[in-house]
Design an enzyme around this catalytic site. Structure first.
Site, PDB file in Angstrom:
ATOM      1  N   SER A   1      17.026  49.354 -76.812  1.00  0.00           N
ATOM      2  CA  SER A   1      16.509  49.171 -75.454  1.00  0.00           C
ATOM      3  C   SER A   1      17.618  49.396 -74.423  1.00  0.00           C
ATOM      4  O   SER A   1      18.137  50.507 -74.309  1.00  0.00           O
ATOM      5  CB  SER A   1      15.873  47.779 -75.345  1.00  0.00           C
TER       6      SER A   1
ATOM      7  N   ASP B   1       4.928  51.031 -77.379  1.00  0.00           N
ATOM      8  CA  ASP B   1       5.967  50.271 -76.681  1.00  0.00           C
ATOM      9  C   ASP B   1       5.532  49.985 -75.241  1.00  0.00           C
ATOM     10  O   ASP B   1       5.372  50.909 -74.445  1.00  0.00           O
ATOM     11  CB  ASP B   1       7.279  51.065 -76.692  1.00  0.00           C
TER      12      ASP B   1
ATOM     13  N   HIS C   1       7.798  47.249 -78.990  1.00  0.00           N
ATOM     14  CA  HIS C   1       9.219  47.298 -78.616  1.00  0.00           C
ATOM     15  C   HIS C   1      10.021  46.517 -79.654  1.00  0.00           C
ATOM     16  O   HIS C   1      10.379  45.357 -79.440  1.00  0.00           O
ATOM     17  CB  HIS C   1       9.382  46.708 -77.211  1.00  0.00           C
TER      18      HIS C   1
END
Length: 221
Positions: free
Chosen positions: A118, A172, A203
């Site tokens: 991320s 996601d 995610h």
């Protein structure tokens, strides 16, 4: 020179000749991926030093100014609309200091992998594209290319030889798949060798991704 980031280190054997600097996501910390050396299939690879740094703490705008570990501020949930360029560049210098420490410990940049999830993935690209020496690889998990409009002018010729792994979840909700695909396409257009994988997840990471990362590490190392 600012102080070196706090890190958790794990070595898979004596006298490691490879380093993997693995950066966590927003609000997480170095412990988040510290179990990964046990989860990856590293058979046949030389001893590796895994370095898991802690980002500094800061107020994060999108979370109401709540103070948490963050590589840079997230101003809006639309990640590309208003980016914290100053924060990205400040954290880039801190990641580069970790690379320099590995160099000082005897591991050349060509044997260092930058990895991240991320926000950590964005930092991998922010830092890796601008290196004067080729890295062993850039591993980008559920992330995106930050300040993409400047990557064309700022990436180095040397970094073009660094292979990139990108893995992303199709569902996601944090970093939409389309944003990751745009990042992949932009990197390919610049001339990078991008290995792309997408998974039926949100995610996060999944077991197939761990298998694919293991295989990629064996190829590049």
């Amino acid at each position: 020179m600012s102080t070196l980031l706090q890190t958790i280190e794990k070595e898979t054997g004596a006298n490691p000749s490879v380093a993997i600097i693995w950066m966590h996501g927003l609000g997480a910390d170095a412990n988040d991926f510290a179990p990964m050396p046990q989860e990856l299939d590293l058979r046949g690879l030389p001893p590796i030093r895994f370095v898991f740094p802690n980002a500094d703490t800061m107020p994060v705008t999108v979370n109401g100014g709540y103070v948490m570990r963050s590589w840079y501020d997230i101003v809006a949930s639309d990640l590309g609309r208003q980016e914290d360029e100053a924060g990205l560049r400040a954290s880039q210098l801190k990641v580069e200091a970790l690379i320099a420490r590995e160099n000082a410990r005897g591991i050349p940049t060509s044997r260092i992998v930058l990895a991240g999830f991320s926000q950590g993935s964005a930092m991998t690209l922010q830092t890796g594209l601008r290196q004067k020496d080729k890295l062993a690889g850039m591993m980008c998990l559920s992330g995106y290319l930050p300040i993409a409009a400047k990557a064309g002018a700022e990436h180095t010729r040397e970094s073009l030889a660094t292979p990139i792994f990108m893995g992303h979840g199709r569902m996601d909700p944090v970093v939409p798949l389309a944003r990751a695909e745009q990042s992949r396409d932009a990197l390919k257009q610049l001339g990078y060798d991008v290995e792309w994988h997408e998974y039926p997840m949100q995610h996060s990471l999944c077991q197939q991704e761990i298998v694919d990362i293991s295989a990629w590490l064996k190829r590049i190392l």
